[in-house]
Design a protein around this motif. Structure first.
Motif, PDB file in Angstrom:
ATOM      1  N   GLU A 142      48.584  79.247 -43.922  1.00  0.00           N
ATOM      2  CA  GLU A 142      48.488  78.841 -42.521  1.00  0.00           C
ATOM      3  C   GLU A 142      48.745  80.016 -41.581  1.00  0.00           C
ATOM      4  O   GLU A 142      48.014  80.233 -40.613  1.00  0.00           O
ATOM      5  N   LEU A 143      49.760  80.809 -41.885  1.00  0.00           N
ATOM      6  CA  LEU A 143      50.098  81.936 -41.024  1.00  0.00           C
ATOM      7  C   LEU A 143      49.089  83.072 -41.167  1.00  0.00           C
ATOM      8  O   LEU A 143      48.716  83.709 -40.174  1.00  0.00           O
ATOM      9  N   ILE A 144      48.622  83.319 -42.384  1.00  0.00           N
ATOM     10  CA  ILE A 144      47.601  84.351 -42.608  1.00  0.00           C
ATOM     11  C   ILE A 144      46.331  83.986 -41.845  1.00  0.00           C
ATOM     12  O   ILE A 144      45.759  84.823 -41.132  1.00  0.00           O
ATOM     13  N   ASN A 145      45.900  82.741 -41.977  1.00  0.00           N
ATOM     14  CA  ASN A 145      44.685  82.302 -41.284  1.00  0.00           C
ATOM     15  C   ASN A 145      44.841  82.399 -39.764  1.00  0.00           C
ATOM     16  O   ASN A 145      43.914  82.781 -39.051  1.00  0.00           O
ATOM     17  N   THR A 146      46.027  82.086 -39.276  1.00  0.00           N
ATOM     18  CA  THR A 146      46.288  82.198 -37.839  1.00  0.00           C
ATOM     19  C   THR A 146      46.229  83.657 -37.393  1.00  0.00           C
ATOM     20  O   THR A 146      45.662  83.972 -36.346  1.00  0.00           O
ATOM     21  N   ALA A 147      46.789  84.546 -38.193  1.00  0.00           N
ATOM     22  CA  ALA A 147      46.758  85.975 -37.861  1.00  0.00           C
ATOM     23  C   ALA A 147      45.325  86.503 -37.867  1.00  0.00           C
ATOM     24  O   ALA A 147      44.949  87.311 -37.009  1.00  0.00           O
ATOM     25  N   ILE A 148      44.518  86.038 -38.813  1.00  0.00           N
ATOM     26  CA  ILE A 148      43.106  86.441 -38.849  1.00  0.00           C
ATOM     27  C   ILE A 148      42.407  85.950 -37.580  1.00  0.00           C
ATOM     28  O   ILE A 148      41.705  86.711 -36.908  1.00  0.00           O
ATOM     29  N   GLU A 149      42.613  84.675 -37.263  1.00  0.00           N
ATOM     30  CA  GLU A 149      41.986  84.082 -36.068  1.00  0.00           C
ATOM     31  C   GLU A 149      42.370  84.841 -34.802  1.00  0.00           C
ATOM     32  O   GLU A 149      41.510  85.190 -33.978  1.00  0.00           O
ATOM     33  N   LEU A 150      43.647  85.098 -34.632  1.00  0.00           N
ATOM     34  CA  LEU A 150      44.117  85.786 -33.424  1.00  0.00           C
ATOM     35  C   LEU A 150      43.625  87.227 -33.369  1.00  0.00           C
ATOM     36  O   LEU A 150      43.312  87.741 -32.295  1.00  0.00           O
ATOM     37  N   THR A 151      43.540  87.866 -34.512  1.00  0.00           N
ATOM     38  CA  THR A 151      43.007  89.229 -34.562  1.00  0.00           C
ATOM     39  C   THR A 151      41.560  89.242 -34.103  1.00  0.00           C
ATOM     40  O   THR A 151      41.163  90.082 -33.289  1.00  0.00           O
ATOM     41  N   LEU A 152      40.770  88.303 -34.603  1.00  0.00           N
ATOM     42  CA  LEU A 152      39.359  88.240 -34.207  1.00  0.00           C
ATOM     43  C   LEU A 152      39.205  87.919 -32.728  1.00  0.00           C
ATOM     44  O   LEU A 152      38.342  88.484 -32.054  1.00  0.00           O
ATOM     45  N   LYS A 153      40.047  87.032 -32.210  1.00  0.00           N
ATOM     46  CA  LYS A 153      39.973  86.682 -30.789  1.00  0.00           C
ATOM     47  C   LYS A 153      40.363  87.860 -29.903  1.00  0.00           C
ATOM     48  O   LYS A 153      39.747  88.089 -28.863  1.00  0.00           O
TER      49      LYS A 153
ATOM     50  N   ILE B 237      54.275  50.367 -40.217  1.00  0.00           N
ATOM     51  CA  ILE B 237      53.538  51.442 -40.883  1.00  0.00           C
ATOM     52  C   ILE B 237      53.471  52.625 -39.937  1.00  0.00           C
ATOM     53  O   ILE B 237      53.032  52.499 -38.800  1.00  0.00           O
ATOM     54  N   VAL B 238      53.929  53.725 -40.411  1.00  0.00           N
ATOM     55  CA  VAL B 238      53.910  54.948 -39.605  1.00  0.00           C
ATOM     56  C   VAL B 238      52.879  55.886 -40.214  1.00  0.00           C
ATOM     57  O   VAL B 238      52.944  56.224 -41.386  1.00  0.00           O
ATOM     58  N   TRP B 239      51.924  56.241 -39.405  1.00  0.00           N
ATOM     59  CA  TRP B 239      50.903  57.189 -39.844  1.00  0.00           C
ATOM     60  C   TRP B 239      51.312  58.582 -39.398  1.00  0.00           C
ATOM     61  O   TRP B 239      51.676  58.802 -38.257  1.00  0.00           O
ATOM     62  N   ARG B 240      51.240  59.479 -40.294  1.00  0.00           N
ATOM     63  CA  ARG B 240      51.547  60.867 -39.955  1.00  0.00           C
ATOM     64  C   ARG B 240      50.236  61.626 -39.833  1.00  0.00           C
ATOM     65  O   ARG B 240      49.278  61.333 -40.529  1.00  0.00           O
ATOM     66  N   GLU B 241      50.248  62.582 -38.977  1.00  0.00           N
ATOM     67  CA  GLU B 241      49.071  63.421 -38.815  1.00  0.00           C
ATOM     68  C   GLU B 241      49.164  64.556 -39.822  1.00  0.00           C
ATOM     69  O   GLU B 241      50.129  65.310 -39.852  1.00  0.00           O
ATOM     70  N   PHE B 242      48.192  64.638 -40.672  1.00  0.00           N
ATOM     71  CA  PHE B 242      48.165  65.696 -41.670  1.00  0.00           C
ATOM     72  C   PHE B 242      47.174  66.756 -41.231  1.00  0.00           C
ATOM     73  O   PHE B 242      46.062  66.442 -40.816  1.00  0.00           O
ATOM     74  N   ILE B 243      47.573  67.981 -41.331  1.00  0.00           N
ATOM     75  CA  ILE B 243      46.709  69.095 -40.968  1.00  0.00           C
ATOM     76  C   ILE B 243      46.290  69.785 -42.248  1.00  0.00           C
ATOM     77  O   ILE B 243      47.128  70.200 -43.044  1.00  0.00           O
ATOM     78  N   LEU B 244      44.996  69.860 -42.460  1.00  0.00           N
ATOM     79  CA  LEU B 244      44.463  70.523 -43.633  1.00  0.00           C
ATOM     80  C   LEU B 244      44.639  72.027 -43.462  1.00  0.00           C
ATOM     81  O   LEU B 244      44.211  72.596 -42.462  1.00  0.00           O
TER      82      LEU B 244
ATOM     83  N   ILE C  37      58.560  83.004 -37.759  1.00  0.00           N
ATOM     84  CA  ILE C  37      57.496  82.073 -37.405  1.00  0.00           C
ATOM     85  C   ILE C  37      56.790  81.680 -38.697  1.00  0.00           C
ATOM     86  O   ILE C  37      56.399  82.545 -39.479  1.00  0.00           O
ATOM     87  N   ILE C  38      56.638  80.366 -38.906  1.00  0.00           N
ATOM     88  CA  ILE C  38      56.029  79.937 -40.158  1.00  0.00           C
ATOM     89  C   ILE C  38      54.821  79.020 -39.992  1.00  0.00           C
ATOM     90  O   ILE C  38      54.103  78.777 -40.940  1.00  0.00           O
ATOM     91  N   THR C  39      54.584  78.519 -38.788  1.00  0.00           N
ATOM     92  CA  THR C  39      53.447  77.625 -38.581  1.00  0.00           C
ATOM     93  C   THR C  39      52.502  78.177 -37.525  1.00  0.00           C
ATOM     94  O   THR C  39      52.881  79.018 -36.700  1.00  0.00           O
ATOM     95  N   ARG C  40      51.292  77.656 -37.540  1.00  0.00           N
ATOM     96  CA  ARG C  40      50.286  78.039 -36.533  1.00  0.00           C
ATOM     97  C   ARG C  40      50.785  77.694 -35.140  1.00  0.00           C
ATOM     98  O   ARG C  40      50.666  78.492 -34.213  1.00  0.00           O
ATOM     99  N   GLN C  41      51.340  76.515 -34.996  1.00  0.00           N
ATOM    100  CA  GLN C  41      51.832  76.069 -33.689  1.00  0.00           C
ATOM    101  C   GLN C  41      52.920  77.010 -33.167  1.00  0.00           C
ATOM    102  O   GLN C  41      52.914  77.381 -31.995  1.00  0.00           O
ATOM    103  N   GLN C  42      53.848  77.395 -34.019  1.00  0.00           N
ATOM    104  CA  GLN C  42      54.901  78.333 -33.612  1.00  0.00           C
ATOM    105  C   GLN C  42      54.293  79.686 -33.237  1.00  0.00           C
ATOM    106  O   GLN C  42      54.726  80.319 -32.276  1.00  0.00           O
TER     107      GLN C  42
END
Length: 100
Positions: free
Chosen positions: A49-60, A4-11, A82-87
């Protein structure tokens, strides 16, 4: 024997959910800022995901919401495919764009 392989899901919250979350943390967004956030989303066709990351980084980086900084960040992400928060975080760190 079964493996059984569990994957990590990011909400990934919708932009609306993320703004509501930030409001609960004390960030207040004027109507024009919210309009600008959604304009950027539609203009760039970026994911939540990318919009939320841009908002977060802008606020920081800016300590408040700066629409031009947010748009510049989004356009930079999109032009660099770039398409993910991690990237996005990796790109920001590697190019020393924001001290995070």
């Amino acid at each position: 024997m079964f493996l059984i392989v569990w994957r990590e899901f990011i909400l990934v919250w919708t932009v609306e959910e993320y703004l509501h979350y930030l409001k609960g943390k004390g960030f207040q967004f004027e109507e024009d800022a919210i309009g600008f956030i959604y304009f950027g989303k539609h203009y760039t066709n970026a994911s939540n995901e990318l919009i939320n990351t841009a908002i977060e980084l802008t606020l920081k980086a800016q300590k408040n919401f700066d629409g031009s900084f947010y748009m510049s960040l989004l356009e930079t992400f999109m032009s660099n495919e770039i398409i993910t928060r991690q990237q996005a975080l990796k790109f920001i760190k590697e190019n020393e764009l924001i001290a995070i």
